[in-house]
Design a protein around this motif. Structure first.
Motif, PDB file in Angstrom:
ATOM      1  N   ALA A 164       0.861  -1.221  -0.121  1.00 52.16           N
ATOM      2  CA  ALA A 164      -0.040   0.085   0.039  1.00 52.16           C
ATOM      3  C   ALA A 164       0.712   1.426  -0.019  1.00 52.16           C
ATOM      4  CB  ALA A 164      -1.176  -0.056   1.083  1.00 52.16           C
ATOM      5  N   PRO A 165       1.931   1.319   0.925  1.00 51.83           N
ATOM      6  CA  PRO A 165       2.401   2.581   0.744  1.00 51.83           C
ATOM      7  C   PRO A 165       3.147   3.239  -0.372  1.00 51.83           C
ATOM      8  CG  PRO A 165       3.237   1.294   2.786  1.00 51.83           C
ATOM      9  CD  PRO A 165       2.323   0.459   1.844  1.00 51.83           C
ATOM     10  N   ALA A 166       3.625   2.013  -1.499  1.00 52.32           N
ATOM     11  CA  ALA A 166       4.189   2.465  -2.701  1.00 52.32           C
ATOM     12  C   ALA A 166       3.079   2.990  -3.685  1.00 52.32           C
ATOM     13  CB  ALA A 166       4.840   1.277  -3.502  1.00 52.32           C
ATOM     14  N   LEU A 167       1.821   2.283  -3.611  1.00 50.69           N
ATOM     15  CA  LEU A 167       0.608   2.643  -4.542  1.00 50.69           C
ATOM     16  C   LEU A 167       0.224   4.009  -4.030  1.00 50.69           C
ATOM     17  CD1 LEU A 167      -0.729   1.625  -6.785  1.00 50.69           C
ATOM     18  CD2 LEU A 167      -2.506   0.918  -4.968  1.00 50.69           C
ATOM     19  N   ILE A 168       0.327   4.511  -2.634  1.00 50.45           N
ATOM     20  CA  ILE A 168      -0.229   5.900  -2.140  1.00 50.45           C
ATOM     21  C   ILE A 168       0.954   6.975  -2.497  1.00 50.45           C
ATOM     22  CG2 ILE A 168      -0.372   6.943   0.017  1.00 50.45           C
ATOM     23  CD1 ILE A 168      -1.551   4.591   1.228  1.00 50.45           C
ATOM     24  N   ALA A 169       2.222   6.617  -2.456  1.00 47.39           N
ATOM     25  CA  ALA A 169       3.055   7.590  -2.741  1.00 47.39           C
ATOM     26  C   ALA A 169       3.104   7.510  -4.343  1.00 47.39           C
ATOM     27  CB  ALA A 169       4.551   6.969  -2.386  1.00 47.39           C
ATOM     28  N   GLU A 170       2.815   6.609  -5.172  1.00 49.25           N
ATOM     29  CA  GLU A 170       2.699   6.825  -6.515  1.00 49.25           C
ATOM     30  C   GLU A 170       1.224   8.092  -6.713  1.00 49.25           C
ATOM     31  OE1 GLU A 170       0.636   4.377 -10.217  1.00 49.25           O
ATOM     32  OE2 GLU A 170       1.948   3.371  -8.803  1.00 49.25           O
ATOM     33  N   MET A 171       0.367   7.671  -6.085  1.00 54.76           N
ATOM     34  CA  MET A 171      -0.650   8.629  -6.338  1.00 54.76           C
ATOM     35  C   MET A 171      -0.606  10.088  -5.913  1.00 54.76           C
ATOM     36  SD  MET A 171      -3.796   9.398  -7.606  1.00 54.76           S
ATOM     37  CE  MET A 171      -4.300   8.116  -8.173  1.00 54.76           C
ATOM     38  N   GLU A 172       0.135  10.216  -4.831  1.00 58.01           N
ATOM     39  CA  GLU A 172       0.530  11.525  -3.960  1.00 58.01           C
ATOM     40  C   GLU A 172       1.266  12.281  -5.123  1.00 58.01           C
ATOM     41  OE1 GLU A 172      -0.054  13.721  -1.348  1.00 58.01           O
ATOM     42  OE2 GLU A 172      -1.402  12.078  -1.291  1.00 58.01           O
ATOM     43  N   ARG A 173       2.084  11.670  -6.153  1.00 58.33           N
ATOM     44  CA  ARG A 173       2.990  12.333  -7.075  1.00 58.33           C
ATOM     45  C   ARG A 173       1.914  13.007  -8.170  1.00 58.33           C
ATOM     46  NH1 ARG A 173       6.462   8.285  -5.871  1.00 58.33           N
ATOM     47  NH2 ARG A 173       5.795   6.752  -7.503  1.00 58.33           N
ATOM     48  N   ARG A 174       0.922  12.703  -8.129  1.00 57.70           N
ATOM     49  CA  ARG A 174      -0.304  13.024  -9.104  1.00 57.70           C
ATOM     50  C   ARG A 174      -1.075  14.080  -8.657  1.00 57.70           C
ATOM     51  NH1 ARG A 174      -2.701   7.621 -11.020  1.00 57.70           N
ATOM     52  NH2 ARG A 174      -4.045   8.923 -12.632  1.00 57.70           N
ATOM     53  N   GLY A 175      -0.881  14.398  -7.437  1.00 56.83           N
ATOM     54  CA  GLY A 175      -1.624  15.607  -6.712  1.00 56.83           C
ATOM     55  C   GLY A 175      -3.098  15.277  -6.482  1.00 56.83           C
ATOM     56  N   PRO A 176      -3.532  14.407  -6.110  1.00 59.51           N
ATOM     57  CA  PRO A 176      -4.920  14.386  -5.689  1.00 59.51           C
ATOM     58  C   PRO A 176      -5.639  15.294  -4.512  1.00 59.51           C
ATOM     59  CG  PRO A 176      -3.746  12.394  -4.419  1.00 59.51           C
ATOM     60  CD  PRO A 176      -2.721  13.384  -5.333  1.00 59.51           C
ATOM     61  N   GLN A 177      -6.793  15.718  -4.448  1.00 61.31           N
ATOM     62  CA  GLN A 177      -7.261  16.532  -3.370  1.00 61.31           C
ATOM     63  C   GLN A 177      -7.197  15.734  -2.038  1.00 61.31           C
ATOM     64  OE1 GLN A 177     -11.212  17.441  -3.766  1.00 61.31           O
ATOM     65  NE2 GLN A 177     -11.426  18.812  -1.937  1.00 61.31           N
ATOM     66  N   GLY A 178      -7.079  14.401  -1.914  1.00 59.32           N
ATOM     67  CA  GLY A 178      -6.780  13.512  -0.799  1.00 59.32           C
ATOM     68  C   GLY A 178      -7.080  11.971  -1.298  1.00 59.32           C
ATOM     69  N   GLN A 179      -6.875  11.110  -0.118  1.00 59.38           N
ATOM     70  CA  GLN A 179      -6.632   9.683  -0.318  1.00 59.38           C
ATOM     71  C   GLN A 179      -7.370   9.139   0.692  1.00 59.38           C
ATOM     72  OE1 GLN A 179      -3.286   7.720  -2.228  1.00 59.38           O
ATOM     73  NE2 GLN A 179      -2.227   9.499  -2.390  1.00 59.38           N
ATOM     74  N   TYR A 180      -7.956   7.949   0.711  1.00 55.31           N
ATOM     75  CA  TYR A 180      -8.362   7.272   1.988  1.00 55.31           C
ATOM     76  C   TYR A 180      -8.459   5.743   1.581  1.00 55.31           C
ATOM     77  CZ  TYR A 180     -13.204   7.202  -0.230  1.00 55.31           C
ATOM     78  OH  TYR A 180     -14.276   6.974  -0.966  1.00 55.31           O
ATOM     79  N   ALA A 181      -8.476   5.219   2.743  1.00 54.34           N
ATOM     80  CA  ALA A 181      -8.533   3.768   2.490  1.00 54.34           C
ATOM     81  C   ALA A 181      -9.748   2.974   3.046  1.00 54.34           C
ATOM     82  CB  ALA A 181      -7.308   2.947   3.305  1.00 54.34           C
ATOM     83  N   VAL A 182     -10.447   2.130   2.322  1.00 54.84           N
ATOM     84  CA  VAL A 182     -11.532   1.284   3.038  1.00 54.84           C
ATOM     85  C   VAL A 182     -11.002   0.340   4.231  1.00 54.84           C
ATOM     86  CG1 VAL A 182     -13.648  -0.522   2.554  1.00 54.84           C
ATOM     87  CG2 VAL A 182     -12.667   1.350   0.587  1.00 54.84           C
ATOM     88  N   ILE A 183     -11.367   0.701   5.250  1.00 56.39           N
ATOM     89  CA  ILE A 183     -10.858   0.121   6.496  1.00 56.39           C
ATOM     90  C   ILE A 183     -11.510  -1.106   6.856  1.00 56.39           C
ATOM     91  CG2 ILE A 183     -10.112   2.317   7.066  1.00 56.39           C
ATOM     92  CD1 ILE A 183     -12.150   2.401   9.276  1.00 56.39           C
ATOM     93  N   ASN A 184     -12.629  -1.552   6.087  1.00 56.23           N
ATOM     94  CA  ASN A 184     -13.354  -2.748   6.482  1.00 56.23           C
ATOM     95  C   ASN A 184     -12.789  -4.197   5.641  1.00 56.23           C
ATOM     96  OD1 ASN A 184     -15.079  -1.590   8.539  1.00 56.23           O
ATOM     97  ND2 ASN A 184     -15.948  -0.483   6.928  1.00 56.23           N
ATOM     98  N   THR A 185     -13.112  -5.293   6.328  1.00 56.02           N
ATOM     99  CA  THR A 185     -12.887  -6.359   5.375  1.00 56.02           C
ATOM    100  C   THR A 185     -13.982  -6.512   4.403  1.00 56.02           C
ATOM    101  OG1 THR A 185     -11.714  -7.344   7.519  1.00 56.02           O
ATOM    102  CG2 THR A 185     -12.525  -8.859   5.685  1.00 56.02           C
TER     103      THR A 185
END
Length: 158
Positions: free
Chosen positions: A44-65
């Motif tokens: 997950a951290p690598a995928l999040i970092a990849e998106m951060e470079r693209r400048g989203p307004q925000g990111q979140y994770a679905v925290i449920n199974t």
């Protein structure tokens, strides 16, 4: 271990679940939502970092199974355009991992909180944390987060 990895480990056992991530208002020429999925928290951290470079307004994770089979909708470990109705719904959730308590200040839509408003949200989350522990919720079952506009308290349910 990063704060992000600590948070995911608070919610899941390593390698147990896949994680769906969502990015809001991705700014690649036009604004859209995207989602990605990881088969383990280690990815997950690598995928999040990849998106951060693209400048989203925000990111979140679905925290449920999520229910078995939901992960087969799209290829894991990459971002996909999220069309209306394609995101995870309540019927896709197998069980709740945590109860989130969102501590935000009242402010107009699309306006970031001020430093003072963020400090007030963090203070409110501190009060919620203290109240939960005073009522017998173990500290190890409580997670914390800051979104940049507010603060979150998570109560582990498993």
């Amino acid at each position: 271990m990063s704060d992000l990895e600590s948070f995911f480990r608070f919610l899941r056992l390593p390698g147990e679940d896949w994680i769906e991530l969502q990015a809001l208002s991705v700014r690649d020429g036009y604004r859209r939502r995207e989602f990605g999925a990881c088969t383990t928290i280690d990815r997950a951290p690598a995928l999040i970092a990849e998106m951060e470079r693209r400048g989203p307004q925000g990111q979140y994770a679905v925290i449920n199974t999520l229910r078995d089979g939901v992960e087969a909708r799209h290829e894991p470990h990459k971002w996909h355009a999220l069309e209306k109705g394609e995101s995870v719904t309540d019927s896709d959730i197998e069980r709740r991992r945590a109860l989130p308590i969102d501590c935000d200040c009242d402010r107009p839509k699309n306006i970031s909180s001020t430093a003072e408003q963020l400090a007030a949200a963090v203070a409110l989350a501190d009060d919620v944390d203290d109240l939960l522990q005073a009522d017998g919720v173990p500290g190890a079952a409580i997670g914390r987060g800051i979104s940049g506009n507010g603060a979150d308290v998570y109560i582990a349910l498993d």
